[in-house]
Scaffold this motif. Sequence first.
Motif, PDB file in Angstrom:
ATOM      1  N   SER A   1       0.834  -1.213   0.000  1.00  8.06           N
ATOM      2  CA  SER A   1       0.000   0.000   0.000  1.00  8.06           C
ATOM      3  C   SER A   1       0.858   1.247   0.000  1.00  8.06           C
ATOM      4  O   SER A   1       0.570   2.218  -0.713  1.00  8.06           O
ATOM      5  CB  SER A   1      -0.913   0.024   1.235  1.00  8.06           C
ATOM      6  OG  SER A   1      -1.865  -0.989   1.160  1.00  8.06           O
TER       7      SER A   1
ATOM      8  N   PHE B   1       2.262   1.664  -3.499  1.00  8.10           N
ATOM      9  CA  PHE B   1       1.255   2.139  -4.450  1.00  8.10           C
ATOM     10  C   PHE B   1       0.938   3.622  -4.229  1.00  8.10           C
ATOM     11  O   PHE B   1       0.711   4.360  -5.188  1.00  8.10           O
ATOM     12  CB  PHE B   1      -0.027   1.322  -4.354  1.00  8.10           C
ATOM     13  CG  PHE B   1       0.136  -0.121  -4.725  1.00  8.10           C
ATOM     14  CD1 PHE B   1       1.057  -0.526  -5.681  1.00  8.10           C
ATOM     15  CD2 PHE B   1      -0.634  -1.094  -4.115  1.00  8.10           C
ATOM     16  CE1 PHE B   1       1.206  -1.860  -6.025  1.00  8.10           C
ATOM     17  CE2 PHE B   1      -0.493  -2.435  -4.453  1.00  8.10           C
ATOM     18  CZ  PHE B   1       0.429  -2.819  -5.411  1.00  8.10           C
ATOM     19  N   ALA B   2       0.924   4.057  -2.972  1.00 13.85           N
ATOM     20  CA  ALA B   2       0.634   5.463  -2.675  1.00 13.85           C
ATOM     21  C   ALA B   2       1.804   6.371  -3.051  1.00 13.85           C
ATOM     22  O   ALA B   2       1.612   7.472  -3.567  1.00 13.85           O
ATOM     23  CB  ALA B   2       0.310   5.619  -1.186  1.00 13.85           C
ATOM     24  N   THR B   3       3.011   5.894  -2.802  1.00 11.48           N
ATOM     25  CA  THR B   3       4.206   6.702  -3.043  1.00 11.48           C
ATOM     26  C   THR B   3       4.646   6.685  -4.499  1.00 11.48           C
ATOM     27  O   THR B   3       5.123   7.690  -5.025  1.00 11.48           O
ATOM     28  CB  THR B   3       5.361   6.198  -2.159  1.00 11.48           C
ATOM     29  OG1 THR B   3       4.901   6.099  -0.807  1.00 11.48           O
ATOM     30  CG2 THR B   3       6.543   7.146  -2.191  1.00 11.48           C
TER      31      THR B   3
ATOM     32  N   PRO C   1       2.745   5.635  -7.679  1.00  9.34           N
ATOM     33  CA  PRO C   1       1.500   5.173  -8.317  1.00  9.34           C
ATOM     34  C   PRO C   1       1.695   4.352  -9.585  1.00  9.34           C
ATOM     35  O   PRO C   1       0.863   3.491  -9.901  1.00  9.34           O
ATOM     36  CB  PRO C   1       0.750   6.469  -8.626  1.00  9.34           C
ATOM     37  CG  PRO C   1       1.363   7.515  -7.776  1.00  9.34           C
ATOM     38  CD  PRO C   1       2.761   7.088  -7.508  1.00  9.34           C
TER      39      PRO C   1
ATOM     40  N   LYS D   1       1.236   0.491  -9.621  1.00  9.77           N
ATOM     41  CA  LYS D   1      -0.100  -0.133  -9.605  1.00  9.77           C
ATOM     42  C   LYS D   1      -0.449  -0.800 -10.929  1.00  9.77           C
ATOM     43  O   LYS D   1      -1.315  -1.666 -10.961  1.00  9.77           O
ATOM     44  CB  LYS D   1      -1.179   0.905  -9.294  1.00  9.77           C
ATOM     45  CG  LYS D   1      -1.172   1.424  -7.893  1.00  9.77           C
ATOM     46  CD  LYS D   1      -2.431   2.227  -7.656  1.00  9.77           C
ATOM     47  CE  LYS D   1      -2.108   3.646  -7.326  1.00  9.77           C
ATOM     48  NZ  LYS D   1      -3.297   4.428  -7.041  1.00  9.77           N
ATOM     49  N   THR D   2       0.209  -0.415 -12.009  1.00 10.89           N
ATOM     50  CA  THR D   2      -0.163  -0.932 -13.331  1.00 10.89           C
ATOM     51  C   THR D   2      -0.076  -2.454 -13.412  1.00 10.89           C
ATOM     52  O   THR D   2      -0.809  -3.063 -14.167  1.00 10.89           O
ATOM     53  CB  THR D   2       0.720  -0.324 -14.440  1.00 10.89           C
ATOM     54  OG1 THR D   2       2.077  -0.650 -14.187  1.00 10.89           O
ATOM     55  CG2 THR D   2       0.546   1.169 -14.519  1.00 10.89           C
TER      56      THR D   2
ATOM     57  N   SER E   1      -3.533  -4.170 -12.019  1.00 10.41           N
ATOM     58  CA  SER E   1      -4.809  -3.626 -12.483  1.00 10.41           C
ATOM     59  C   SER E   1      -5.945  -4.648 -12.447  1.00 10.41           C
ATOM     60  O   SER E   1      -7.111  -4.277 -12.379  1.00 10.41           O
ATOM     61  CB  SER E   1      -4.663  -3.049 -13.889  1.00 10.41           C
ATOM     62  OG  SER E   1      -4.263  -4.064 -14.783  1.00 10.41           O
TER      63      SER E   1
END
Length: 141
Positions: free
Chosen positions: A30, A33-35, A37, A40-41, A44
């Motif tokens: 997490s 993903f926040a730091t 982005p 995240k791909t 998906s």
Amino acid sequence: MLSKYEKELIASIWERLTPVAKDIGSEALSRMFATFPGTKTYFSHLDISLRSPHLLAHGKKIVLALVEGSKDISSLTTTLAPLQTLHAYQLRIDPTNFKLFSHCMLVTLACNMGDRFTPVAHAAMDKYLSAFAAVLAEKYR
């Protein structure tokens, strides 16, 4: 290179964290993903919202791989061979993401371990996570 003491320290940290593997792993994911982005791909097709079953399950897989690798750091390449192939040839993960995740895992460990994550433990874990990421990236060369 890791000293005998550092190897023992790393193994003991991961052994202590095994019962909360899904929590530690999902928190580090997490954070990544926040730091970062763009990472995240690769996810998906999964629900990667905070504490989702997918995130918890994948976080646990990662931490258990870290635990397994810490049992015999000198044979990390052999231990991680299946994961090298999976990430390089099937999932085609950008190897930079391994370094990004390592950083996020260090922050997560510091947040969760508090005073027990001493400067010596931090330095040893940084070396281990760097080695782990480097081994995972070997198939890309």
